[in-house]
Enzyme design. Structure first.
Site, PDB file in Angstrom:
ATOM      1  N   ARG A 121       0.859  -1.178   0.000  1.00  0.00           N
ATOM      2  CA  ARG A 121       0.000   0.000   0.000  1.00  0.00           C
ATOM      3  C   ARG A 121       0.895   1.227   0.000  1.00  0.00           C
ATOM      4  O   ARG A 121       2.096   1.136   0.283  1.00  0.00           O
ATOM      5  CB  ARG A 121      -0.917   0.024   1.218  1.00  0.00           C
TER       6      ARG A 121
ATOM      7  N   ASN B 293       1.429   5.128   1.577  1.00  0.00           N
ATOM      8  CA  ASN B 293       1.035   6.082   2.602  1.00  0.00           C
ATOM      9  C   ASN B 293       1.802   7.364   2.300  1.00  0.00           C
ATOM     10  O   ASN B 293       2.765   7.353   1.549  1.00  0.00           O
ATOM     11  CB  ASN B 293       1.384   5.541   3.985  1.00  0.00           C
TER      12      ASN B 293
ATOM     13  N   LYS C 205      -0.497  14.789  10.511  1.00  0.00           N
ATOM     14  CA  LYS C 205       0.636  14.682   9.602  1.00  0.00           C
ATOM     15  C   LYS C 205       1.638  15.827   9.788  1.00  0.00           C
ATOM     16  O   LYS C 205       2.653  15.869   9.097  1.00  0.00           O
ATOM     17  CB  LYS C 205       0.140  14.630   8.151  1.00  0.00           C
TER      18      LYS C 205
END
Lengths: 198, 346
Positions: free
Chosen positions: B223, B225, B317
Protein backbone atom coordinates in the site's frame (compact mmCIF):
# COMPACT_ATOMS: atom_id res chain seq x y z
CA UNK A 1 -14.10 2.51 22.22
CA UNK A 2 -11.52 3.96 24.63
CA UNK A 3 -9.85 7.18 23.54
CA UNK A 4 -6.37 5.74 24.07
CA UNK A 5 -6.11 2.39 22.32
CA UNK A 6 -2.83 1.33 23.87
CA UNK A 7 -3.68 2.41 27.41
CA UNK A 8 -3.47 -0.39 29.98
CA UNK A 9 -6.72 -1.72 31.42
CA UNK A 10 -6.41 -2.58 35.11
CA UNK A 11 -8.61 -5.17 36.75
CA UNK A 12 -9.90 -6.16 40.18
CA UNK A 13 -8.13 -8.60 42.48
CA UNK A 14 -9.91 -11.93 42.81
CA UNK A 15 -7.72 -14.65 44.38
CA UNK A 16 -8.01 -18.02 42.69
CA UNK A 17 -8.42 -21.08 44.95
CA UNK A 18 -6.65 -23.16 42.31
CA UNK A 19 -3.29 -21.41 42.61
CA UNK A 20 -0.69 -23.07 44.83
CA UNK A 21 1.10 -19.87 45.81
CA UNK A 22 -0.06 -16.25 45.95
CA UNK A 23 2.41 -13.37 45.62
CA UNK A 24 1.06 -9.92 46.45
CA UNK A 25 3.02 -6.75 45.67
CA UNK A 26 1.33 -3.50 46.61
CA UNK A 27 1.57 0.09 47.67
CA UNK A 28 -0.15 1.27 50.84
CA UNK A 29 -2.87 2.74 48.63
CA UNK A 30 -3.56 -0.78 47.39
CA UNK A 31 -3.78 -2.36 50.83
CA UNK A 32 -7.54 -1.81 51.03
CA UNK A 33 -8.06 -3.71 47.79
CA UNK A 34 -5.91 -6.57 49.13
CA UNK A 35 -7.90 -6.66 52.40
CA UNK A 36 -11.19 -6.78 50.47
CA UNK A 37 -10.04 -9.38 47.94
CA UNK A 38 -8.53 -11.81 50.45
CA UNK A 39 -11.26 -11.48 53.13
CA UNK A 40 -12.76 -14.84 54.10
CA UNK A 41 -10.25 -16.93 52.19
CA UNK A 42 -8.38 -18.61 55.05
CA UNK A 43 -6.89 -21.44 53.01
CA UNK A 44 -5.64 -18.97 50.39
CA UNK A 45 -4.20 -16.53 52.95
CA UNK A 46 -2.05 -19.27 54.43
CA UNK A 47 -0.35 -19.61 51.03
CA UNK A 48 0.06 -15.87 50.45
CA UNK A 49 3.02 -13.58 50.94
CA UNK A 50 2.63 -9.81 50.92
CA UNK A 51 5.33 -7.42 49.74
CA UNK A 52 4.41 -3.91 50.75
CA UNK A 53 5.97 -0.55 50.00
CA UNK A 54 5.90 1.27 53.32
CA UNK A 55 6.51 5.02 53.41
CA UNK A 56 8.07 6.38 56.65
CA UNK A 57 4.78 7.83 57.95
CA UNK A 58 2.92 4.53 57.80
CA UNK A 59 4.46 3.12 61.00
CA UNK A 60 1.57 3.73 63.48
CA UNK A 61 -1.27 1.21 63.25
CA UNK A 62 0.74 -0.69 60.70
CA UNK A 63 1.31 -3.98 62.46
CA UNK A 64 -2.31 -4.42 63.58
CA UNK A 65 -3.59 -3.98 60.06
CA UNK A 66 -0.99 -6.28 58.56
CA UNK A 67 -1.41 -8.92 61.27
CA UNK A 68 -5.15 -8.94 60.61
CA UNK A 69 -4.52 -10.10 57.07
CA UNK A 70 -3.37 -13.47 58.37
CA UNK A 71 -0.88 -13.96 55.53
CA UNK A 72 1.91 -16.50 55.68
CA UNK A 73 4.49 -13.74 55.42
CA UNK A 74 4.63 -9.95 55.20
CA UNK A 75 7.72 -8.15 53.87
CA UNK A 76 8.15 -4.39 53.94
CA UNK A 77 10.16 -2.30 51.50
CA UNK A 78 11.16 1.37 51.61
CA UNK A 79 10.62 2.23 47.92
CA UNK A 80 9.21 1.07 44.59
CA UNK A 81 12.76 0.49 43.32
CA UNK A 82 13.52 -1.87 46.20
CA UNK A 83 10.30 -3.85 45.91
CA UNK A 84 10.90 -4.30 42.16
CA UNK A 85 14.25 -5.94 42.93
CA UNK A 86 12.39 -8.40 45.18
CA UNK A 87 9.72 -8.93 42.52
CA UNK A 88 12.35 -9.92 39.97
CA UNK A 89 13.90 -12.44 42.35
CA UNK A 90 10.52 -13.81 43.43
CA UNK A 91 9.43 -14.38 39.85
CA UNK A 92 12.71 -16.01 38.88
CA UNK A 93 12.18 -18.53 41.71
CA UNK A 94 8.41 -18.93 41.39
CA UNK A 95 7.09 -22.45 40.79
CA UNK A 96 4.24 -23.46 38.49
CA UNK A 97 0.89 -22.52 39.96
CA UNK A 98 2.05 -19.19 41.39
CA UNK A 99 -0.28 -16.21 40.92
CA UNK A 100 0.92 -12.61 41.07
CA UNK A 101 -1.31 -9.81 42.45
CA UNK A 102 -0.43 -6.12 42.00
CA UNK A 103 -2.26 -3.20 43.62
CA UNK A 104 -1.35 0.48 43.72
CA UNK A 105 -1.01 3.64 41.66
CA UNK A 106 -0.64 3.68 37.90
CA UNK A 107 3.10 4.34 37.93
CA UNK A 108 3.68 1.36 40.24
CA UNK A 109 1.43 -0.91 38.17
CA UNK A 110 3.18 0.24 34.98
CA UNK A 111 6.58 -0.75 36.31
CA UNK A 112 5.53 -3.95 38.03
CA UNK A 113 3.51 -5.34 35.06
CA UNK A 114 6.31 -4.39 32.72
CA UNK A 115 8.82 -6.31 34.88
CA UNK A 116 6.44 -9.27 35.20
CA UNK A 117 6.00 -9.41 31.44
CA UNK A 118 9.77 -9.30 30.95
CA UNK A 119 9.97 -12.30 33.32
CA UNK A 120 7.38 -14.15 31.21
CA UNK A 121 4.48 -13.60 33.65
CA UNK A 122 1.46 -12.20 31.81
CA UNK A 123 -2.16 -12.95 31.00
CA UNK A 124 -3.85 -15.16 33.61
CA UNK A 125 -0.66 -15.26 35.68
CA UNK A 126 -1.04 -11.72 36.97
CA UNK A 127 -3.95 -9.76 38.44
CA UNK A 128 -3.95 -5.98 38.91
CA UNK A 129 -6.06 -3.40 40.68
CA UNK A 130 -5.59 0.31 40.36
CA UNK A 131 -5.78 2.29 43.64
CA UNK A 132 -4.52 5.69 44.66
CA UNK A 133 -2.52 7.91 42.34
CA UNK A 134 -3.72 8.22 38.75
CA UNK A 135 -0.56 10.02 37.70
CA UNK A 136 1.05 8.39 34.68
CA UNK A 137 4.52 7.10 34.11
CA UNK A 138 6.06 8.93 31.15
CA UNK A 139 9.17 8.32 29.07
CA UNK A 140 10.86 11.27 27.38
CA UNK A 141 11.29 10.13 23.78
CA UNK A 142 14.34 12.40 23.41
CA UNK A 143 16.58 11.43 26.37
CA UNK A 144 14.65 8.18 27.20
CA UNK A 145 14.43 9.23 30.87
CA UNK A 146 11.46 7.95 32.90
CA UNK A 147 9.20 10.01 35.18
CA UNK A 148 6.70 8.55 37.64
CA UNK A 149 3.37 10.08 38.64
CA UNK A 150 2.95 12.71 35.92
CA UNK A 151 -0.39 14.51 36.30
CA UNK A 152 -0.11 17.43 33.85
CA UNK A 153 0.76 17.88 30.19
CA UNK A 154 3.00 19.55 29.16
CA UNK A 155 5.51 18.52 31.81
CA UNK A 156 9.19 19.43 32.15
CA UNK A 157 11.43 16.39 31.70
CA UNK A 158 13.24 15.66 34.98
CA UNK A 159 16.27 14.55 33.03
CA UNK A 160 16.84 16.74 29.95
CA UNK A 161 14.61 19.73 30.80
CA UNK A 162 12.54 19.76 27.59
CA UNK A 163 8.84 20.57 27.87
CA UNK A 164 6.98 17.40 26.92
CA UNK A 165 3.48 16.81 25.66
CA UNK A 166 2.24 13.45 26.93
CA UNK A 167 0.93 11.54 23.92
CA UNK A 168 -1.99 9.12 24.15
CA UNK A 169 0.42 6.30 23.42
CA UNK A 170 1.36 3.64 25.96
CA UNK A 171 4.05 0.96 25.80
CA UNK A 172 3.51 -2.09 28.01
CA UNK A 173 7.10 -3.16 27.39
CA UNK A 174 8.38 0.11 28.84
CA UNK A 175 5.44 0.59 31.20
CA UNK A 176 5.14 4.24 30.17
CA UNK A 177 3.38 6.85 28.07
CA UNK A 178 5.35 8.75 25.44
CA UNK A 179 6.45 12.34 26.11
CA UNK A 180 7.37 14.45 23.05
CA UNK A 181 8.80 17.98 22.88
CA UNK A 182 5.87 20.41 23.18
CA UNK A 183 7.40 23.53 21.67
CA UNK A 184 9.72 22.27 18.91
CA UNK A 185 7.84 24.28 16.27
CA UNK A 186 7.47 27.42 18.41
CA UNK A 187 10.18 27.52 21.09
CA UNK A 188 8.85 28.86 24.37
CA UNK A 189 5.21 28.75 23.27
CA UNK A 190 3.52 26.06 25.33
CA UNK A 191 -0.02 24.75 25.13
CA UNK A 192 -2.34 25.33 28.08
CA UNK A 193 -1.51 22.73 30.77
CA UNK A 194 -4.15 20.02 31.03
CA UNK A 195 -4.66 17.30 33.62
CA UNK A 196 -3.91 13.82 32.30
CA UNK A 197 -4.70 11.84 35.46
CA UNK A 198 -8.47 12.10 35.21
CA UNK B 1 21.11 -1.76 -16.57
CA UNK B 2 23.46 -0.01 -14.18
CA UNK B 3 21.98 2.50 -11.75
CA UNK B 4 24.01 5.73 -11.52
CA UNK B 5 24.21 6.16 -7.73
CA UNK B 6 24.26 9.77 -6.53
CA UNK B 7 26.42 11.40 -3.93
CA UNK B 8 24.06 13.47 -1.78
CA UNK B 9 22.96 14.18 1.78
CA UNK B 10 19.71 14.01 3.77
CA UNK B 11 20.86 16.31 6.58
CA UNK B 12 22.95 19.46 7.19
CA UNK B 13 23.42 20.82 3.63
CA UNK B 14 20.59 18.66 2.17
CA UNK B 15 22.00 18.10 -1.31
CA UNK B 16 19.39 15.40 -2.14
CA UNK B 17 17.50 15.79 -5.41
CA UNK B 18 15.76 13.57 -7.95
CA UNK B 19 16.94 13.11 -11.52
CA UNK B 20 14.33 13.47 -14.28
CA UNK B 21 14.13 9.69 -14.45
CA UNK B 22 13.56 9.46 -10.70
CA UNK B 23 10.76 12.05 -10.92
CA UNK B 24 8.99 10.02 -13.60
CA UNK B 25 9.14 6.85 -11.48
CA UNK B 26 8.04 8.57 -8.27
CA UNK B 27 5.21 6.57 -6.61
CA UNK B 28 2.62 9.36 -6.54
CA UNK B 29 0.03 8.29 -3.95
CA UNK B 30 -3.21 9.98 -5.09
CA UNK B 31 -5.43 8.37 -7.73
CA UNK B 32 -8.09 11.09 -7.38
CA UNK B 33 -8.33 14.73 -6.29
CA UNK B 34 -9.15 13.99 -2.62
CA UNK B 35 -7.72 11.87 0.18
CA UNK B 36 -9.18 9.85 3.04
CA UNK B 37 -7.97 6.73 4.80
CA UNK B 38 -8.85 3.44 3.20
CA UNK B 39 -7.60 -0.13 3.47
CA UNK B 40 -5.79 0.50 0.20
CA UNK B 41 -3.98 -2.82 0.08
CA UNK B 42 -3.22 -4.52 -3.24
CA UNK B 43 -1.14 -7.49 -4.36
CA UNK B 44 2.56 -6.59 -4.58
CA UNK B 45 2.69 -7.59 -8.28
CA UNK B 46 5.44 -6.40 -10.64
CA UNK B 47 4.59 -2.94 -11.99
CA UNK B 48 5.66 -1.41 -15.32
CA UNK B 49 9.35 -1.45 -16.30
CA UNK B 50 11.42 1.22 -14.50
CA UNK B 51 8.58 1.95 -12.01
CA UNK B 52 9.10 1.78 -8.25
CA UNK B 53 7.18 -1.51 -8.22
CA UNK B 54 8.95 -3.20 -11.14
CA UNK B 55 10.73 -5.43 -8.60
CA UNK B 56 9.66 -6.53 -5.09
CA UNK B 57 12.60 -4.65 -3.56
CA UNK B 58 13.28 -1.29 -5.24
CA UNK B 59 16.87 -0.06 -5.43
CA UNK B 60 17.29 3.40 -6.95
CA UNK B 61 19.79 6.22 -7.52
CA UNK B 62 19.66 7.22 -3.82
CA UNK B 63 20.79 3.79 -2.56
CA UNK B 64 24.39 4.51 -1.61
CA UNK B 65 23.60 7.88 -0.01
CA UNK B 66 20.67 6.43 1.95
CA UNK B 67 22.82 3.63 3.36
CA UNK B 68 25.41 6.21 4.47
CA UNK B 69 22.64 8.18 6.22
CA UNK B 70 21.37 5.01 7.95
CA UNK B 71 24.88 4.39 9.28
CA UNK B 72 24.97 7.92 10.77
CA UNK B 73 21.57 7.39 12.45
CA UNK B 74 22.61 4.05 13.97
CA UNK B 75 25.92 5.46 15.21
CA UNK B 76 24.06 8.21 17.05
CA UNK B 77 21.22 6.00 18.34
CA UNK B 78 21.67 2.21 18.33
CA UNK B 79 18.10 1.73 19.63
CA UNK B 80 16.82 2.33 16.08
CA UNK B 81 17.61 -1.33 15.43
CA UNK B 82 16.20 -3.82 17.95
CA UNK B 83 15.02 -7.42 17.97
CA UNK B 84 13.41 -9.45 20.73
CA UNK B 85 15.11 -12.81 21.40
CA UNK B 86 12.46 -15.02 19.73
CA UNK B 87 12.86 -13.26 16.35
CA UNK B 88 16.12 -14.83 15.16
CA UNK B 89 14.45 -17.23 12.70
CA UNK B 90 12.50 -14.32 11.20
CA UNK B 91 15.78 -12.38 10.87
CA UNK B 92 17.24 -15.15 8.70
CA UNK B 93 14.01 -15.28 6.69
CA UNK B 94 14.37 -11.55 6.03
CA UNK B 95 18.01 -11.88 5.01
CA UNK B 96 17.05 -14.59 2.53
CA UNK B 97 14.18 -12.55 1.07
CA UNK B 98 16.32 -9.45 0.55
CA UNK B 99 19.46 -11.15 -0.74
CA UNK B 100 17.61 -13.36 -3.22
CA UNK B 101 15.44 -10.47 -4.48
CA UNK B 102 18.31 -8.02 -4.86
CA UNK B 103 20.63 -10.53 -6.56
CA UNK B 104 17.89 -11.70 -8.95
CA UNK B 105 16.64 -8.25 -9.96
CA UNK B 106 19.90 -6.25 -9.90
CA UNK B 107 22.55 -8.80 -10.96
CA UNK B 108 24.97 -6.07 -12.07
CA UNK B 109 25.08 -4.76 -8.48
CA UNK B 110 24.49 -7.78 -6.21
CA UNK B 111 25.21 -11.48 -6.41
CA UNK B 112 24.40 -14.44 -4.20
CA UNK B 113 25.83 -17.94 -4.58
CA UNK B 114 24.41 -20.69 -2.40
CA UNK B 115 25.86 -24.12 -1.83
CA UNK B 116 23.70 -25.70 0.81
CA UNK B 117 24.06 -23.52 3.89
CA UNK B 118 27.29 -21.94 2.66
CA UNK B 119 26.38 -18.58 1.09
CA UNK B 120 28.51 -16.00 -0.75
CA UNK B 121 27.10 -12.48 -1.00
CA UNK B 122 28.60 -9.66 -3.03
CA UNK B 123 27.35 -6.07 -2.84
CA UNK B 124 29.31 -4.07 -5.42
CA UNK B 125 27.97 -0.53 -4.75
CA UNK B 126 28.93 -0.81 -1.07
CA UNK B 127 32.10 -2.89 -1.66
CA UNK B 128 31.02 -5.89 0.43
CA UNK B 129 32.11 -9.49 -0.18
CA UNK B 130 30.86 -11.86 2.54
CA UNK B 131 30.89 -15.64 2.89
CA UNK B 132 28.75 -17.00 5.72
CA UNK B 133 26.76 -19.98 6.89
CA UNK B 134 23.00 -19.50 6.68
CA UNK B 135 21.38 -19.70 10.15
CA UNK B 136 24.74 -19.45 11.92
CA UNK B 137 24.85 -15.91 13.35
CA UNK B 138 28.50 -16.28 14.37
CA UNK B 139 29.49 -16.17 10.69
CA UNK B 140 28.15 -12.62 10.10
CA UNK B 141 29.60 -9.41 11.56
CA UNK B 142 26.11 -8.24 12.68
CA UNK B 143 22.77 -9.89 13.44
CA UNK B 144 21.18 -11.08 10.15
CA UNK B 145 18.51 -8.35 10.19
CA UNK B 146 20.91 -5.49 10.85
CA UNK B 147 23.48 -6.92 8.43
CA UNK B 148 21.16 -7.03 5.42
CA UNK B 149 19.03 -3.96 6.19
CA UNK B 150 22.15 -1.82 6.34
CA UNK B 151 22.37 -2.78 2.66
CA UNK B 152 18.77 -2.26 1.60
CA UNK B 153 16.74 0.93 1.23
CA UNK B 154 13.66 1.20 3.44
CA UNK B 155 12.80 0.58 7.07
CA UNK B 156 11.95 -2.99 8.01
CA UNK B 157 9.81 -4.37 10.81
CA UNK B 158 9.36 -8.04 11.64
CA UNK B 159 5.88 -8.86 12.92
CA UNK B 160 5.37 -12.01 14.96
CA UNK B 161 1.94 -13.62 14.66
CA UNK B 162 0.22 -15.04 17.76
CA UNK B 163 -3.08 -14.65 19.66
CA UNK B 164 -4.81 -13.48 16.45
CA UNK B 165 -2.64 -10.38 16.37
CA UNK B 166 0.61 -9.09 14.91
CA UNK B 167 3.39 -8.00 17.27
CA UNK B 168 6.17 -5.62 16.30
CA UNK B 169 8.98 -7.65 17.84
CA UNK B 170 11.95 -6.58 15.68
CA UNK B 171 12.92 -3.84 13.28
CA UNK B 172 15.33 -1.27 11.89
CA UNK B 173 13.78 2.16 11.59
CA UNK B 174 15.88 5.14 10.50
CA UNK B 175 13.73 6.85 7.82
CA UNK B 176 10.47 7.09 9.73
CA UNK B 177 7.66 9.60 9.64
CA UNK B 178 7.67 10.48 13.34
CA UNK B 179 7.27 7.12 15.09
CA UNK B 180 9.64 5.37 17.44
CA UNK B 181 10.59 1.70 17.12
CA UNK B 182 12.12 1.83 20.59
CA UNK B 183 8.75 2.88 21.99
CA UNK B 184 6.55 0.67 19.81
CA UNK B 185 8.67 -2.50 20.05
CA UNK B 186 6.57 -5.34 21.47
CA UNK B 187 3.23 -3.65 20.70
CA UNK B 188 0.45 -5.31 18.78
CA UNK B 189 -1.09 -3.99 15.57
CA UNK B 190 -3.91 -2.05 17.25
CA UNK B 191 -1.61 -0.60 19.92
CA UNK B 192 1.05 0.78 17.58
CA UNK B 193 -1.63 2.46 15.47
CA UNK B 194 -3.15 3.99 18.64
CA UNK B 195 -2.22 7.63 17.90
CA UNK B 196 -3.67 7.66 14.35
CA UNK B 197 -6.85 9.80 14.31
CA UNK B 198 -10.14 8.97 12.56
CA UNK B 199 -9.04 5.61 11.15
CA UNK B 200 -9.98 3.55 14.22
CA UNK B 201 -13.51 4.90 14.14
CA UNK B 202 -14.08 3.74 10.57
CA UNK B 203 -12.74 0.28 11.37
CA UNK B 204 -9.68 0.50 9.11
CA UNK B 205 -7.29 -1.25 11.48
CA UNK B 206 -9.58 -4.16 12.42
CA UNK B 207 -10.12 -4.94 8.74
CA UNK B 208 -6.46 -4.52 7.81
CA UNK B 209 -5.40 -6.79 10.68
CA UNK B 210 -7.88 -9.50 9.69
CA UNK B 211 -6.56 -9.33 6.14
CA UNK B 212 -2.90 -9.50 7.17
CA UNK B 213 -3.38 -12.43 9.57
CA UNK B 214 -4.31 -14.43 6.47
CA UNK B 215 -1.38 -13.23 4.36
CA UNK B 216 0.07 -16.15 2.42
CA UNK B 217 3.62 -17.03 1.56
CA UNK B 218 4.53 -16.01 -1.99
CA UNK B 219 1.67 -13.49 -2.19
CA UNK B 220 3.06 -10.22 -0.81
CA UNK B 221 0.88 -7.11 -0.65
CA UNK B 222 1.56 -3.38 -0.67
CA UNK B 223 0.00 0.00 0.00
CA UNK B 224 1.05 3.63 -0.27
CA UNK B 225 1.04 6.08 2.60
CA UNK B 226 2.09 9.73 2.54
CA UNK B 227 2.97 12.80 4.54
CA UNK B 228 5.12 15.87 3.92
CA UNK B 229 8.60 16.73 5.16
CA UNK B 230 10.46 20.03 5.26
CA UNK B 231 13.92 19.59 3.74
CA UNK B 232 14.79 16.15 2.34
CA UNK B 233 15.37 14.69 5.80
CA UNK B 234 15.04 10.91 6.00
CA UNK B 235 15.40 10.72 9.77
CA UNK B 236 12.28 12.56 10.97
CA UNK B 237 12.18 10.57 14.21
CA UNK B 238 10.37 11.60 17.39
CA UNK B 239 13.73 11.12 19.13
CA UNK B 240 15.12 14.09 17.18
CA UNK B 241 11.89 16.07 16.79
CA UNK B 242 13.20 18.81 19.12
CA UNK B 243 15.92 19.37 16.49
CA UNK B 244 14.01 19.08 13.19
CA UNK B 245 10.52 20.31 14.23
CA UNK B 246 11.64 23.94 13.85
CA UNK B 247 12.18 23.30 10.11
CA UNK B 248 8.40 23.39 9.72
CA UNK B 249 8.45 27.11 10.52
CA UNK B 250 10.96 27.99 7.82
CA UNK B 251 8.67 27.71 4.78
CA UNK B 252 8.10 30.96 2.86
CA UNK B 253 6.42 31.64 -0.51
CA UNK B 254 9.92 31.88 -2.02
CA UNK B 255 11.29 28.55 -0.82
CA UNK B 256 8.30 26.18 -1.06
CA UNK B 257 9.62 24.64 -4.28
CA UNK B 258 12.88 23.52 -2.71
CA UNK B 259 12.00 23.05 0.96
CA UNK B 260 8.63 21.29 0.93
CA UNK B 261 8.72 17.59 0.04
CA UNK B 262 5.99 15.07 -0.54
CA UNK B 263 7.03 11.98 1.40
CA UNK B 264 5.58 8.72 0.14
CA UNK B 265 5.95 5.37 1.83
CA UNK B 266 5.70 2.26 -0.29
CA UNK B 267 4.74 -0.25 2.37
CA UNK B 268 4.95 -3.94 1.51
CA UNK B 269 4.24 -7.07 3.52
CA UNK B 270 5.55 -10.60 3.00
CA UNK B 271 4.78 -13.82 4.88
CA UNK B 272 8.04 -15.50 5.85
CA UNK B 273 8.55 -19.24 5.31
CA UNK B 274 10.29 -20.54 8.47
CA UNK B 275 9.11 -18.20 11.22
CA UNK B 276 5.59 -17.49 9.91
CA UNK B 277 6.38 -13.87 10.80
CA UNK B 278 5.56 -10.99 8.43
CA UNK B 279 8.06 -8.52 7.00
CA UNK B 280 6.67 -5.01 6.97
CA UNK B 281 8.86 -2.81 4.77
CA UNK B 282 8.43 0.95 4.68
CA UNK B 283 10.32 2.44 1.76
CA UNK B 284 10.47 6.24 1.80
CA UNK B 285 10.47 8.35 -1.38
CA UNK B 286 10.94 12.11 -1.29
CA UNK B 287 10.13 14.64 -4.01
CA UNK B 288 10.50 18.44 -3.90
CA UNK B 289 7.50 20.57 -4.88
CA UNK B 290 9.66 22.04 -7.65
CA UNK B 291 10.24 18.53 -9.00
CA UNK B 292 6.63 17.43 -8.55
CA UNK B 293 5.13 20.30 -10.54
CA UNK B 294 7.08 19.21 -13.62
CA UNK B 295 4.19 16.72 -13.96
CA UNK B 296 1.12 18.99 -14.50
CA UNK B 297 -1.42 16.37 -13.41
CA UNK B 298 0.37 15.78 -10.11
CA UNK B 299 0.61 19.53 -9.48
CA UNK B 300 -3.14 20.07 -9.97
CA UNK B 301 -4.03 17.04 -7.90
CA UNK B 302 -1.73 17.66 -4.94
CA UNK B 303 -3.00 21.24 -4.79
CA UNK B 304 -6.59 19.99 -4.47
CA UNK B 305 -5.76 17.23 -1.98
CA UNK B 306 -3.83 19.53 0.34
CA UNK B 307 -6.39 22.32 0.09
CA UNK B 308 -9.28 20.01 1.03
CA UNK B 309 -7.58 17.78 3.63
CA UNK B 310 -9.54 17.49 6.92
CA UNK B 311 -7.89 19.60 9.65
CA UNK B 312 -7.45 16.65 11.98
CA UNK B 313 -5.45 14.78 9.35
CA UNK B 314 -3.35 17.85 8.56
CA UNK B 315 -2.53 18.16 12.27
CA UNK B 316 -1.64 14.49 12.62
CA UNK B 317 0.64 14.68 9.60
CA UNK B 318 2.27 17.83 11.01
CA UNK B 319 1.35 20.01 8.01
CA UNK B 320 -0.48 22.78 9.84
CA UNK B 321 2.41 25.26 10.02
CA UNK B 322 3.12 25.35 6.28
CA UNK B 323 0.01 23.98 4.61
CA UNK B 324 -1.43 27.37 3.63
CA UNK B 325 1.82 28.62 2.12
CA UNK B 326 2.25 25.39 0.19
CA UNK B 327 -1.34 25.36 -1.09
CA UNK B 328 -0.94 28.98 -2.27
CA UNK B 329 2.27 28.09 -4.11
CA UNK B 330 0.73 25.01 -5.72
CA UNK B 331 -2.38 26.95 -6.80
CA UNK B 332 -0.24 28.65 -9.47
CA UNK B 333 0.04 25.25 -11.11
CA UNK B 334 -3.68 24.41 -10.93
CA UNK B 335 -5.73 25.89 -13.79
CA UNK B 336 -8.84 24.03 -12.66
CA UNK B 337 -8.72 21.57 -15.54
CA UNK B 338 -10.02 18.07 -14.79
CA UNK B 339 -7.44 15.41 -13.97
CA UNK B 340 -7.44 11.93 -15.44
CA UNK B 341 -8.16 8.99 -13.10
CA UNK B 342 -5.24 6.96 -11.70
CA UNK B 343 -1.81 7.70 -10.25
CA UNK B 344 0.27 8.09 -13.37
CA UNK B 345 1.34 11.38 -14.92
CA UNK B 346 -0.35 12.25 -18.23
Amino acid sequence: MPVVKSRPVWGRLAPSPFARRHLVFCEVAGLGAVERAFAGTDSIRQRTSLNLIVPPDFAPARSERLDALGFEAVHEFPSVETVLVRLRVSLSQAAMGTLLYLAGGEAFLDQATCLAEACGVAGDGVQTEHCGSTGRRVQCVHCKGMMADVTMSPVVCDHCGLHLTVRDHYSRRLGAFQGVCADAEAPGVLPEPTRIDA
Amino acid sequence: MTIPFKTETFRDDFTFSNSEAAIRRFPFPFDRDAYMYAVNIEQHMPGPAKSATEFPIDIDEHYVAEMADRDLVLKADPLRCQSLPHMMTAEWDLLELLMTSMARDYPEHFSLERSGREWHWINRPLGIDQRFTFEDPATLPLSPMEYITRQCQGDFCLLDQRDDNLWMDAGIVTTQADWSLDFDLGMNFIEWHGPVPLAHEIGVFERALKFLLNLQQGRPVRRLNWTMTINPRLDTSPENYHRWGIDRTTVTPDNVGDKVHLRVELQALWRLPRSNAIVFSIRCYLIKMRELVTQPKWARRLHRVLRDLPGELADYKGLTNYRETTVAWLSKYDDGAPTSPGFHPD
